[in-house]
Design a protein around this motif. Structure first.
Motif, PDB file in Angstrom:
ATOM      1  N   LEU A  25      56.331  50.272 -20.269  1.00  0.00           N
ATOM      2  CA  LEU A  25      57.213  51.431 -20.252  1.00  0.00           C
ATOM      3  C   LEU A  25      58.647  51.034 -20.554  1.00  0.00           C
ATOM      4  CD1 LEU A  25      57.960  54.369 -19.587  1.00  0.00           C
ATOM      5  CD2 LEU A  25      57.904  53.762 -17.168  1.00  0.00           C
ATOM      6  N   ALA A  26      59.110  49.962 -19.946  1.00  0.00           N
ATOM      7  CA  ALA A  26      60.488  49.511 -20.165  1.00  0.00           C
ATOM      8  C   ALA A  26      60.701  49.076 -21.608  1.00  0.00           C
ATOM      9  CB  ALA A  26      60.809  48.368 -19.206  1.00  0.00           C
ATOM     10  N   ALA A  27      59.724  48.380 -22.182  1.00  0.00           N
ATOM     11  CA  ALA A  27      59.872  47.867 -23.536  1.00  0.00           C
ATOM     12  C   ALA A  27      59.750  48.955 -24.596  1.00  0.00           C
ATOM     13  CB  ALA A  27      58.827  46.778 -23.797  1.00  0.00           C
ATOM     14  N   VAL A  28      58.799  49.858 -24.390  1.00  0.00           N
ATOM     15  CA  VAL A  28      58.493  50.854 -25.420  1.00  0.00           C
ATOM     16  C   VAL A  28      59.353  52.107 -25.287  1.00  0.00           C
ATOM     17  CG1 VAL A  28      56.664  52.345 -26.335  1.00  0.00           C
ATOM     18  CG2 VAL A  28      56.155  49.981 -25.683  1.00  0.00           C
ATOM     19  N   HIS A  29      59.621  52.521 -24.044  1.00  0.00           N
ATOM     20  CA  HIS A  29      60.329  53.786 -23.847  1.00  0.00           C
ATOM     21  C   HIS A  29      61.659  53.631 -23.108  1.00  0.00           C
ATOM     22  CE1 HIS A  29      57.087  56.055 -25.572  1.00  0.00           C
ATOM     23  NE2 HIS A  29      56.215  55.552 -24.725  1.00  0.00           N
ATOM     24  N   GLY A  30      62.132  52.413 -22.988  1.00  0.00           N
ATOM     25  CA  GLY A  30      63.443  52.220 -22.382  1.00  0.00           C
ATOM     26  C   GLY A  30      64.537  52.984 -23.109  1.00  0.00           C
ATOM     27  N   ARG A  31      64.340  53.194 -24.407  1.00  0.00           N
ATOM     28  CA  ARG A  31      65.320  53.943 -25.201  1.00  0.00           C
ATOM     29  C   ARG A  31      65.495  55.368 -24.682  1.00  0.00           C
ATOM     30  NH1 ARG A  31      62.218  57.319 -27.936  1.00  0.00           N
ATOM     31  NH2 ARG A  31      60.030  56.760 -28.254  1.00  0.00           N
ATOM     32  N   VAL A  32      64.426  55.938 -24.123  1.00  0.00           N
ATOM     33  CA  VAL A  32      64.509  57.297 -23.580  1.00  0.00           C
ATOM     34  C   VAL A  32      65.517  57.332 -22.435  1.00  0.00           C
ATOM     35  CG1 VAL A  32      63.234  59.123 -22.397  1.00  0.00           C
ATOM     36  CG2 VAL A  32      62.156  57.860 -24.272  1.00  0.00           C
ATOM     37  N   ARG A  59      62.841  47.973 -11.492  1.00  0.00           N
ATOM     38  CA  ARG A  59      62.658  47.543 -12.878  1.00  0.00           C
ATOM     39  C   ARG A  59      63.455  48.413 -13.850  1.00  0.00           C
ATOM     40  NH1 ARG A  59      56.372  46.826 -11.276  1.00  0.00           N
ATOM     41  NH2 ARG A  59      56.517  44.638 -10.634  1.00  0.00           N
ATOM     42  N   LEU A  60      63.483  49.713 -13.607  1.00  0.00           N
ATOM     43  CA  LEU A  60      64.196  50.601 -14.518  1.00  0.00           C
ATOM     44  C   LEU A  60      65.703  50.536 -14.317  1.00  0.00           C
ATOM     45  CD1 LEU A  60      61.881  53.728 -14.689  1.00  0.00           C
ATOM     46  CD2 LEU A  60      61.908  51.684 -16.131  1.00  0.00           C
ATOM     47  N   ARG A  61      66.156  50.188 -13.132  1.00  0.00           N
ATOM     48  CA  ARG A  61      67.593  50.027 -12.907  1.00  0.00           C
ATOM     49  C   ARG A  61      68.157  48.874 -13.734  1.00  0.00           C
ATOM     50  NH1 ARG A  61      71.232  52.718  -8.601  1.00  0.00           N
ATOM     51  NH2 ARG A  61      70.400  54.796  -9.045  1.00  0.00           N
ATOM     52  N   ALA A  62      67.311  47.926 -14.100  1.00  0.00           N
ATOM     53  CA  ALA A  62      67.757  46.842 -14.964  1.00  0.00           C
ATOM     54  C   ALA A  62      68.047  47.348 -16.380  1.00  0.00           C
ATOM     55  CB  ALA A  62      66.690  45.744 -15.011  1.00  0.00           C
ATOM     56  N   ILE A  63      67.440  48.483 -16.737  1.00  0.00           N
ATOM     57  CA  ILE A  63      67.658  49.091 -18.043  1.00  0.00           C
ATOM     58  C   ILE A  63      68.793  50.100 -17.997  1.00  0.00           C
ATOM     59  CG2 ILE A  63      66.613  50.591 -19.799  1.00  0.00           C
ATOM     60  CD1 ILE A  63      63.930  49.441 -19.012  1.00  0.00           C
ATOM     61  N   ARG A  64      68.771  50.914 -16.958  1.00  0.00           N
ATOM     62  CA  ARG A  64      69.760  51.981 -16.808  1.00  0.00           C
ATOM     63  C   ARG A  64      70.167  52.024 -15.336  1.00  0.00           C
ATOM     64  NH1 ARG A  64      71.331  56.800 -19.759  1.00  0.00           N
ATOM     65  NH2 ARG A  64      73.086  57.543 -18.493  1.00  0.00           N
ATOM     66  N   PRO A  65      71.315  51.425 -14.977  1.00  0.00           N
ATOM     67  CA  PRO A  65      71.702  51.276 -13.569  1.00  0.00           C
ATOM     68  C   PRO A  65      71.847  52.573 -12.792  1.00  0.00           C
ATOM     69  CG  PRO A  65      72.994  49.807 -14.953  1.00  0.00           C
ATOM     70  CD  PRO A  65      72.241  50.717 -15.885  1.00  0.00           C
ATOM     71  N   ASP A  66      72.010  53.700 -13.487  1.00  0.00           N
ATOM     72  CA  ASP A  66      72.173  54.965 -12.781  1.00  0.00           C
ATOM     73  C   ASP A  66      70.916  55.831 -12.815  1.00  0.00           C
ATOM     74  OD1 ASP A  66      72.318  55.474 -15.494  1.00  0.00           O
ATOM     75  OD2 ASP A  66      73.861  57.023 -15.315  1.00  0.00           O
ATOM     76  N   VAL A  67      69.770  55.239 -13.197  1.00  0.00           N
ATOM     77  CA  VAL A  67      68.536  56.030 -13.247  1.00  0.00           C
ATOM     78  C   VAL A  67      68.183  56.533 -11.849  1.00  0.00           C
ATOM     79  CG1 VAL A  67      66.949  54.083 -12.906  1.00  0.00           C
ATOM     80  CG2 VAL A  67      66.172  56.100 -14.140  1.00  0.00           C
ATOM     81  N   GLU A  68      67.675  57.757 -11.796  1.00  0.00           N
ATOM     82  CA  GLU A  68      67.190  58.348 -10.544  1.00  0.00           C
ATOM     83  C   GLU A  68      65.669  58.374 -10.595  1.00  0.00           C
ATOM     84  OE1 GLU A  68      67.254  62.563  -8.037  1.00  0.00           O
ATOM     85  OE2 GLU A  68      68.541  62.307  -9.798  1.00  0.00           O
TER      86      GLU A  68
END
Length: 261
Positions: A25-32, A59-68
């Motif tokens: 998910l992080a690799a393929v859709h991190g752009r979302v 894991r997703l906070r490493a991509i986008r620190p403000d993700v909820e």
């Protein structure tokens, strides 16, 4: 409050059980997530423990620190057990397929949720969930083994299913078709002669067999060789983010949904 849509699952979960899907998910859709103004991710049906939702959050906070990230469960007792672990950006609430969140989510992860439903219900809930997504959003719906060492998942957007991914530890199967018991509910009953998914798994087993000599260099090399054999007959993506050696080396193989569905 309206009654949550759906039925209570067994709730089986465990640390790192969904690591393979999260990594994809992080690799393929991190752009979302990177493109979203206020990224919102829903973990639907997280089970008896908050663990996999917390892991997704980290894991997703490493991509986008403000993700909820919001974990949604239909069992009130499970929600009560998870709430002490809430923190900024991470919360848990009661609900089901209706997704009781304040705005359309950019990503929904739903693992081991549709296993107990029939094929018609699975198609219905896919439509329901993708209809709740934000524009450009994605749904990752799949099933994995108790340890997470074997998994199959579907990537969907607002237009329906787009990809099907097989993922396994190299020592977790004897032949690739062992992953058939993890197929999505919309495909598992089609794993019979005459159907494309059955033909694919048969070809995958053949590719694995003829690539046996590469096993002298390790099962990873045998997997890579098998993917090469399959690529001659099936539309295996060869470049990132869906394909290429970096993904295949992880014991992963993604195909367009239309090739099998």
């Amino acid at each position: 409050m309206p009654k949550p849509v759906g039925a209570i699952t067994r709730g089986t979960t465990g640390a790192n059980r969904l690591r393979r899907a999260d990594r994809w998910l992080a690799a393929v859709h991190g752009r979302v997530l990177r493109a979203a103004d206020r990224p919102l991710v829903v973990d639907l049906g997280y089970g008896a423990s908050h663990t996999t939702t917390l892991e997704l959050f980290e894991r997703l906070r490493a991509i986008r620190p403000d993700v909820e990230v919001v974990g949604i469960e239909i069992d009130p007792a499970r929600v009560a057990l998870a709430r002490p672990y809430e923190r900024e950006g991470l919360s848990f609430r009661l609900g089901g397929f209706e997704l009781p969140v304040a705005r359309p989510p950019d990503v929904v992860r739903a693992f081991n949720v549709l296993r107990q439903y029939g094929e018609a219900d699975a198609w219905h809930y896919w439509d329901l969930l993708t209809g709740r997504l934000a524009p450009g959003g994605v749904l990752v719906e799949g099933t994995c083994s108790e340890t997470g060492h074997r998994a199959v998942w579907v990537g969907l957007d607002g237009s329906g299913p787009r990809t099907l991914t097989f993922s396994a530890r190299f020592d977790a199967f004897e032949r690739p078709s062992d992953l058939a018991d993890r197929l999505p509910k919309t495909l598992i009953h089609r794993n019979v002669p005459g159907e494309r998914v059955h033909a694919f798994l048969k070809d995958f087993d053949h590719a694995w067999a003829v690539s046996a000599p590469y096993g002298a260099h390790g099962l990873r090399q045998r997997w890579l060789a098998s993917v090469g054999v399959l690529s001659a007959r099936w539309p295996v993506p060869r470049t990132p983010p869906l394909g290429g050696r970096a993904r295949w080396r992880l014991g992963e193989l993604t195909l367009p949904w239309d090739a099998l569905g």
